[in-house]
Design a protein around this motif. Structure first.
Motif, PDB file in Angstrom:
ATOM      1  N   MET A 177       0.115  -3.516  -8.945  1.00  0.00           N
ATOM      2  CA  MET A 177      -0.462  -4.035  -7.701  1.00  0.00           C
ATOM      3  C   MET A 177       0.004  -3.341  -6.421  1.00  0.00           C
ATOM      4  SD  MET A 177      -2.548  -6.410  -8.801  1.00  0.00           S
ATOM      5  CE  MET A 177      -2.907  -7.464  -7.398  1.00  0.00           C
ATOM      6  N   GLU A 178       1.259  -2.925  -6.358  1.00  0.00           N
ATOM      7  CA  GLU A 178       1.773  -2.388  -5.083  1.00  0.00           C
ATOM      8  C   GLU A 178       0.959  -1.212  -4.530  1.00  0.00           C
ATOM      9  OE1 GLU A 178       4.114  -3.200  -2.485  1.00  0.00           O
ATOM     10  OE2 GLU A 178       3.538  -4.992  -3.576  1.00  0.00           O
ATOM     11  N   PRO A 179       0.498  -0.274  -5.382  1.00  0.00           N
ATOM     12  CA  PRO A 179      -0.282   0.850  -4.820  1.00  0.00           C
ATOM     13  C   PRO A 179      -1.516   0.381  -4.046  1.00  0.00           C
ATOM     14  CG  PRO A 179       0.351   1.317  -7.096  1.00  0.00           C
ATOM     15  CD  PRO A 179       0.719  -0.110  -6.844  1.00  0.00           C
ATOM     16  N   LEU A 180      -2.037  -0.787  -4.384  1.00  0.00           N
ATOM     17  CA  LEU A 180      -3.256  -1.281  -3.734  1.00  0.00           C
ATOM     18  C   LEU A 180      -2.997  -1.799  -2.323  1.00  0.00           C
ATOM     19  CD1 LEU A 180      -4.675  -3.170  -6.828  1.00  0.00           C
ATOM     20  CD2 LEU A 180      -5.269  -0.892  -6.027  1.00  0.00           C
ATOM     21  N   PHE A 181      -1.729  -1.993  -1.984  1.00  0.00           N
ATOM     22  CA  PHE A 181      -1.393  -2.520  -0.659  1.00  0.00           C
ATOM     23  C   PHE A 181      -0.830  -1.446   0.272  1.00  0.00           C
ATOM     24  CE2 PHE A 181      -1.426  -6.178  -3.481  1.00  0.00           C
ATOM     25  CZ  PHE A 181      -2.224  -7.061  -2.762  1.00  0.00           C
ATOM     26  N   GLU A 182      -0.842  -0.198  -0.185  1.00  0.00           N
ATOM     27  CA  GLU A 182      -0.320   0.888   0.660  1.00  0.00           C
ATOM     28  C   GLU A 182      -1.124   1.020   1.941  1.00  0.00           C
ATOM     29  OE1 GLU A 182      -0.083   4.336  -1.816  1.00  0.00           O
ATOM     30  OE2 GLU A 182       1.624   3.545  -2.958  1.00  0.00           O
ATOM     31  N   LYS A 183      -2.454   0.780   1.829  1.00  0.00           N
ATOM     32  CA  LYS A 183      -3.318   0.932   3.014  1.00  0.00           C
ATOM     33  C   LYS A 183      -3.949  -0.400   3.401  1.00  0.00           C
ATOM     34  CE  LYS A 183      -4.403   5.713   1.827  1.00  0.00           C
ATOM     35  NZ  LYS A 183      -5.388   6.606   1.220  1.00  0.00           N
ATOM     36  N   GLY A 187      -1.503  -7.500   5.799  1.00  0.00           N
ATOM     37  CA  GLY A 187      -1.857  -8.904   5.889  1.00  0.00           C
ATOM     38  C   GLY A 187      -1.594  -9.716   4.631  1.00  0.00           C
ATOM     39  N   TRP A 188      -0.847  -9.118   3.678  1.00  0.00           N
ATOM     40  CA  TRP A 188      -0.549  -9.823   2.432  1.00  0.00           C
ATOM     41  C   TRP A 188       0.952  -9.808   2.144  1.00  0.00           C
ATOM     42  CZ3 TRP A 188      -4.233 -12.440  -0.232  1.00  0.00           C
ATOM     43  CH2 TRP A 188      -5.576 -12.132   0.040  1.00  0.00           C
ATOM     44  N   LYS A 189       1.490 -10.973   1.852  1.00  0.00           N
ATOM     45  CA  LYS A 189       2.892 -11.057   1.395  1.00  0.00           C
ATOM     46  C   LYS A 189       2.877 -11.194  -0.122  1.00  0.00           C
ATOM     47  CE  LYS A 189       5.557 -14.778   2.221  1.00  0.00           C
ATOM     48  NZ  LYS A 189       6.527 -15.589   2.986  1.00  0.00           N
ATOM     49  N   ARG A 190       3.341 -10.141  -0.811  1.00  0.00           N
ATOM     50  CA  ARG A 190       3.357 -10.154  -2.275  1.00  0.00           C
ATOM     51  C   ARG A 190       4.656 -10.773  -2.781  1.00  0.00           C
ATOM     52  NH1 ARG A 190       2.177  -6.069   1.063  1.00  0.00           N
ATOM     53  NH2 ARG A 190       3.360  -4.486  -0.066  1.00  0.00           N
ATOM     54  N   ILE A 191       4.515 -11.731  -3.691  1.00  0.00           N
ATOM     55  CA  ILE A 191       5.685 -12.421  -4.260  1.00  0.00           C
ATOM     56  C   ILE A 191       5.687 -12.179  -5.770  1.00  0.00           C
ATOM     57  CG2 ILE A 191       6.844 -14.646  -4.581  1.00  0.00           C
ATOM     58  CD1 ILE A 191       5.210 -15.619  -2.067  1.00  0.00           C
ATOM     59  N   LEU A 227      -9.462  -4.145  -5.716  1.00  0.00           N
ATOM     60  CA  LEU A 227      -9.765  -3.947  -4.294  1.00  0.00           C
ATOM     61  C   LEU A 227     -11.019  -4.719  -3.893  1.00  0.00           C
ATOM     62  CD1 LEU A 227      -8.911  -0.154  -3.923  1.00  0.00           C
ATOM     63  CD2 LEU A 227      -7.665  -2.062  -2.894  1.00  0.00           C
ATOM     64  N   ASN A 228     -12.015  -4.756  -4.775  1.00  0.00           N
ATOM     65  CA  ASN A 228     -13.227  -5.543  -4.512  1.00  0.00           C
ATOM     66  C   ASN A 228     -12.887  -7.029  -4.404  1.00  0.00           C
ATOM     67  OD1 ASN A 228     -15.407  -7.317  -6.206  1.00  0.00           O
ATOM     68  ND2 ASN A 228     -16.404  -5.966  -4.734  1.00  0.00           N
ATOM     69  N   TRP A 229     -12.005  -7.495  -5.285  1.00  0.00           N
ATOM     70  CA  TRP A 229     -11.564  -8.904  -5.242  1.00  0.00           C
ATOM     71  C   TRP A 229     -10.839  -9.208  -3.933  1.00  0.00           C
ATOM     72  CZ3 TRP A 229      -6.231 -10.543  -6.112  1.00  0.00           C
ATOM     73  CH2 TRP A 229      -6.076 -11.930  -6.228  1.00  0.00           C
ATOM     74  N   LEU A 230      -9.963  -8.301  -3.493  1.00  0.00           N
ATOM     75  CA  LEU A 230      -9.248  -8.492  -2.230  1.00  0.00           C
ATOM     76  C   LEU A 230     -10.238  -8.502  -1.054  1.00  0.00           C
ATOM     77  CD1 LEU A 230      -6.152  -6.178  -2.893  1.00  0.00           C
ATOM     78  CD2 LEU A 230      -6.106  -8.679  -2.681  1.00  0.00           C
ATOM     79  N   ASP A 231     -11.277  -7.658  -1.119  1.00  0.00           N
ATOM     80  CA  ASP A 231     -12.318  -7.663  -0.082  1.00  0.00           C
ATOM     81  C   ASP A 231     -13.013  -9.027  -0.047  1.00  0.00           C
ATOM     82  OD1 ASP A 231     -11.811  -5.052   0.652  1.00  0.00           O
ATOM     83  OD2 ASP A 231     -13.469  -4.203  -0.531  1.00  0.00           O
ATOM     84  N   ARG A 232     -13.325  -9.568  -1.216  1.00  0.00           N
ATOM     85  CA  ARG A 232     -13.997 -10.869  -1.279  1.00  0.00           C
ATOM     86  C   ARG A 232     -13.097 -11.973  -0.714  1.00  0.00           C
ATOM     87  NH1 ARG A 232     -15.306 -12.591  -6.625  1.00  0.00           N
ATOM     88  NH2 ARG A 232     -14.111 -10.969  -7.669  1.00  0.00           N
ATOM     89  N   LEU A 233     -11.788 -11.854  -0.957  1.00  0.00           N
ATOM     90  CA  LEU A 233     -10.847 -12.821  -0.386  1.00  0.00           C
ATOM     91  C   LEU A 233     -10.791 -12.697   1.137  1.00  0.00           C
ATOM     92  CD1 LEU A 233      -7.944 -12.499  -2.971  1.00  0.00           C
ATOM     93  CD2 LEU A 233      -9.271 -14.561  -2.567  1.00  0.00           C
TER      94      LEU A 233
END
Length: 261
Positions: A31-37, A40-44, A253-259
């Motif tokens: 998952m971490e590579p998807l948050f490089e760019k 607004g998300w705190k990953r736990i 990434l599509n799921w994060l866009d929908r969120l």
């Protein structure tokens, strides 16, 4: 009891749960590579009890207790806050339990190769198959390493081996197997029904060649999730995020866009 967790970034909480006998690294590297760019998300990232850096505890006897321990941790670190939850394999089973218990707080769900049926002999799984194999690489591995890698590897190349070793094989050596075996015997499945309609963006990703949990049992969940994308990835087994990384990334990434919408 102390449950180890690792936080990355700031923003809307996204809770990551790994599979049975692993630790947070399998989710971290997926998952971490998807948050490089993406901000607004705190990953736990959580280590489940008895796995990774989380100790076992005599009060935890079954999966109900593991679920309760995770929910209690979330009530401490993100009390009353909305969050989304991601679960891999057994972590997907726990994630669905969290949705059941905290339905008002959970605003999104990602299930990666989710375990849906606890008893192995009741699952519908395809026969094991290998679709790509680097025989030279396999011959250089120790017997023990080769057996572990080949038992579930559908794509058996250098990159897949290195990630399997670092994210799955080595973490699994930290597990307290006396503790986990007891849970397998005392109650690997929940004592209550976790199926519930969930109206938020959902993503279910399965491997077409997954000989551990299969894809068919997960498909039966689809009616519970009116906002779900369901994907079955070819050339992918139980470690689909390693074997089909690009497709996995695009779907998440599509799921994060929908969120975000």
């Amino acid at each position: 009891m102390a449950i180890y967790y690792k936080e990355m970034g700031e923003g809307f909480p996204i809770v990551m749960l790994h599979g049975w006998s692993l630790d947070h690294q399998v989710m971290f590297h997926a998952m971490e590579p998807l948050f490089e760019k993406r901000s607004g998300w705190k990953r736990i990232y959580i280590d489940l009890p008895g796995m990774g850096q989380s100790k076992s505890h005599p009060s935890i006897k079954n999966s109900d207790d593991i679920l309760e321990a995770v929910v209690r941790l979330l009530d401490e670190i993100i009390p009353g806050q909305p969050f989304v939850v991601c679960g891999n394999s057994y972590g997907g089973y726990i994630a669905r339990g969290i949705v059941r218990l905290r339905q008002d707080q959970v605003h999104g769900l990602l299930l990666m190769a989710p375990m849906t049926i606890p008893e192995f002999d009741e699952r519908e799984v395809p026969k094991q198959s290998v679709l790509k194999r680097d025989s030279n690489l396999i011959s250089e591995l120790s017997t023990e390493d080769a057996e572990a890698f080949c038992a579930m590897g559908v794509v058996q190349g250098k990159t897949e081996w290195e990630r399997f070793r670092n994210e799955i094989l080595l973490p699994s050596k930290q597990t307290n197997y006396e503790f986990t075996n007891e849970i397998r015997q005392n109650g690997y499945g929940f004592t209550f029904d976790i199926s519930t309609e969930f109206e938020h963006p959902t993503l279910i990703i399965t491997g077409r060649q997954d000989n551990v949990v299969g894809y068919n049992d997960a498909w039966r969940l689809i009616e519970d999730y009116p906002r779900a994308t369901f994907a079955v990835l070819d050339m992918a087994g139980h470690n689909l995020q390693i074997e089909q990384t690009d497709v996995f990334n695009a779907l998440v990434l599509n799921w994060l866009d929908r969120l975000d919408d």
